[in-house]
Design a protein around this motif. Structure first.
Motif, mmCIF file in Angstrom:
data_model
loop_
_atom_site.group_PDB
_atom_site.id
_atom_site.type_symbol
_atom_site.label_atom_id
_atom_site.label_comp_id
_atom_site.label_asym_id
_atom_site.label_seq_id
_atom_site.Cartn_x
_atom_site.Cartn_y
_atom_site.Cartn_z
ATOM 1 N N SER A 47 17.899 -13.108 -0.401
ATOM 2 C CA SER A 47 17.760 -11.833 0.311
ATOM 3 C C SER A 47 16.304 -11.395 0.214
ATOM 4 O O SER A 47 15.498 -11.986 -0.515
ATOM 5 N N ARG A 48 15.964 -10.317 0.935
ATOM 6 C CA ARG A 48 14.599 -9.801 0.860
ATOM 7 C C ARG A 48 14.255 -9.322 -0.540
ATOM 8 O O ARG A 48 13.143 -9.515 -1.027
ATOM 9 N N ALA A 81 11.305 -12.847 -6.730
ATOM 10 C CA ALA A 81 10.994 -14.231 -7.092
ATOM 11 C C ALA A 81 9.532 -14.581 -6.849
ATOM 12 O O ALA A 81 9.028 -15.558 -7.413
ATOM 13 N N ASP A 82 8.836 -13.822 -6.027
ATOM 14 C CA ASP A 82 7.416 -14.072 -5.762
ATOM 15 C C ASP A 82 6.496 -13.306 -6.712
ATOM 16 O O ASP A 82 5.275 -13.507 -6.685
ATOM 17 N N ARG A 110 14.430 -21.252 -5.098
ATOM 18 C CA ARG A 110 15.659 -21.093 -4.311
ATOM 19 C C ARG A 110 16.027 -19.622 -4.127
ATOM 20 O O ARG A 110 16.616 -19.246 -3.114
ATOM 21 N N HIS A 139 13.642 -12.279 -2.659
ATOM 22 C CA HIS A 139 12.380 -12.907 -2.265
ATOM 23 C C HIS A 139 11.202 -12.175 -2.904
ATOM 24 O O HIS A 139 10.286 -12.802 -3.459
ATOM 25 N N ALA A 140 11.222 -10.861 -2.849
ATOM 26 C CA ALA A 140 10.133 -10.073 -3.432
ATOM 27 C C ALA A 140 10.071 -10.266 -4.948
ATOM 28 O O ALA A 140 8.986 -10.424 -5.524
ATOM 29 N N LYS A 145 2.344 -17.656 -8.793
ATOM 30 C CA LYS A 145 3.120 -18.644 -8.056
ATOM 31 C C LYS A 145 2.196 -19.632 -7.357
ATOM 32 O O LYS A 145 2.474 -20.841 -7.308
ATOM 33 N N GLU A 186 20.865 -5.819 -2.422
ATOM 34 C CA GLU A 186 19.663 -5.065 -2.111
ATOM 35 C C GLU A 186 19.536 -3.808 -2.960
ATOM 36 O O GLU A 186 18.441 -3.282 -3.160
ATOM 37 N N GLU A 224 14.603 -3.721 -8.717
ATOM 38 C CA GLU A 224 13.734 -4.911 -8.652
ATOM 39 C C GLU A 224 13.391 -5.423 -10.039
ATOM 40 O O GLU A 224 13.322 -6.636 -10.258
ATOM 41 N N THR A 248 14.320 -17.161 -3.369
ATOM 42 C CA THR A 248 13.646 -16.475 -2.262
ATOM 43 C C THR A 248 14.481 -16.474 -0.991
ATOM 44 O O THR A 248 14.235 -15.677 -0.083
ATOM 45 N N ALA A 249 15.485 -17.372 -0.915
ATOM 46 C CA ALA A 249 16.319 -17.455 0.287
ATOM 47 C C ALA A 249 17.561 -16.575 0.210
ATOM 48 O O ALA A 249 18.310 -16.474 1.183
#
Length: 279
Positions: free
Chosen positions: A36-37, A43-44, A31, A40-41, A74, A10, A14, A33-34
């Motif tokens: 951590s938060r 990868a999106d 994958r 996820h942010a 995406k 974390e 970023e 996105t799973a």
């Protein structure tokens, strides 16, 4: 033990996560996105998917992409990998490989025949072309034809048909037999079994298939698919040709759905799916 590691992830900037994920593949980004938060942010983000989406997407036919297209990169990738999109050129569709992002194409029967996708009675001569620069660069493709034989087919057992795929002068050439199919062996160590189906018009002795003859495989929806060849696209201009011919004997009863050009990784996955559904 997991919590400290998660906390360390974390703390990563970023922009660093975005850069790392953008160097992977679409499958890895999904994958990620799973993890951590923070992952996820990252990868999106549009920054990641603008790099994973092909930069040279073709122009699509009107109304293929909604007037309000997906609001994120995406989302656009999901749309183009979820189902084929029609191109302005008649009877050609494009879809992205969800794992690699490679562009894959489907040429419908109307792009191969002047009228319907059925061979009434005559010689077999199917030819198609696609521009090399439409394909993804540094990608190996496999072309195969999806077809059926009608209730009164004739002449597809022997002589064997010749298939080719590639650039003029360096095509991948092979023999195929449309009047047959491959059945997976019961045991892993046994080779697949090849069968030649009897013709409607006469029951001459079947020609024993050799190891160098490619046979179709049955799909779950009662169609057949046969590999026509393999081609590695290094990029550049020019045409990539696809053909299936046998002109020594008239034939009848061939019903063609189309020719599909997929990246090799996707084609191998489809083979496994066909094999599992057939058991």
């Amino acid at each position: 033990m997991d919590a400290p590691a998660a906390c360390e992830i974390e703390r990563l900037p970023e922009d660093l996560l975005v850069h790392v994920i953008s160097l992977t593949s679409p499958a890895d980004a999904f994958r990620a996105t799973a993890v951590s938060r923070a992952f996820h942010a990252a990868a999106d983000s549009d920054t990641v998917w603008s790099r994973l989406l092909p930069r040279d997407l073709p122009q699509f036919a009107r109304r293929e992409i909604p007037r309000k297209p997906p609001s994120t990169k995406k989302g656009m990738f999901r749309r183009l990998s979820g189902e084929p999109a029609l191109l302005p050129a008649k009877y050609v569709r494009m879809q992205l490989d969800k794992a690699t992002g490679a562009k894959c194409f489907t040429l419908s029967a109307c792009a191969l025949f002047s009228e319907a996708g059925e061979l009434g009675y005559g010689i077999l001569k199917i030819r198609a072309k696609i521009q090399k620069n439409m394909l993804s660069q540094n990608t190996t493709y496999v072309a195969y034809m999806v077809f059926k034989l009608g209730p009164r087919f004739h002449g597809f057992d022997f002589p064997f048909q010749e298939a080719s795929f590639g650039v003029a002068g360096s095509e991948s050439v092979r023999k195929v037999c449309l009047q047959g199919y491959v059945e997976d062996a019961d045991k892993a160590d046994d080779p697949p079994r090849k069968h030649i189906m009897p013709s409607y018009y006469h029951n001459r002795d079947a020609v024993p298939p050799g190891d160098d003859v490619v046979f179709p495989r049955k799909t779950a929806d009662d169609w057949m698919e046969v590999e026509l060849g393999e081609f590695h696209n290094k990029g550049g201009d020019g045409d990539v040709s696809i053909s299936l011919t046998e002109t020594t004997e008239p034939k009848s009863g061939l019903i063609v759905w189309g020719i599909v050009i997929r990246s090799k990784q996707t084609n191998q996955k489809k083979k496994k799916e066909v094999s599992k559904k057939g058991k």
